[in-house]
Design a protein around this motif. Structure first.
Motif: not given
Length: 117
Positions: A81-82, A84-85, A89
């Motif tokens: 998830e990180d 992808k985040k 960004w």
């Protein structure tokens, strides 16, 4: 009635090894398949958009498989998830910088053409 998966009832079980039929982290089972590490998006974000955020995304995405192999399912999902985040960004930051540069070039072009140079 006792369970055949009880270590006291299964004298042939090797300590530290899962019992037959028990899901093993890193394999299909209760945890499901390994999460997508989003490495492609992290690399594209690094090369095309924003280097610092892209590097963080690459580091996070490469840790997914390591965490999954260690049996840390929650950690692997969080790292995915990180990754992808940070890739998202980085892409957003790259687009914002590109828009600002285009606006500045247009503004400087108009200023230069109106001053007679």
């Amino acid at each position: 009635m006792t369970s055949p998966y009880d270590p006291q009832n299964n004298p042939g079980a090797t300590p530290g090894q899962p019992f037959p039929g028990q899901p093993v982290p890193g394999q299909y089972g209760a945890a499901g398949p390994e999460p997508d590490n989003n490495l492609v998006w992290a690399i594209l974000s690094t090369v095309l958009c924003c280097l610092p955020l892209g590097i963080v995304a690459i580091i996070k995405s490469t840790s997914v498989s390591k965490l999954w192999a260690q049996g840390d399912v929650a950690g692997a999902q969080k790292a995915a998830e990180d990754a992808k985040k940070f890739a998202i960004w980085g892409a957003i930051a790259g687009v914002i910088v590109l828009v600002i540069l285009v606006i500045l070039n247009v503004a400087l072009g108009l200023a230069a053409s109106s001053s007679g140079y």
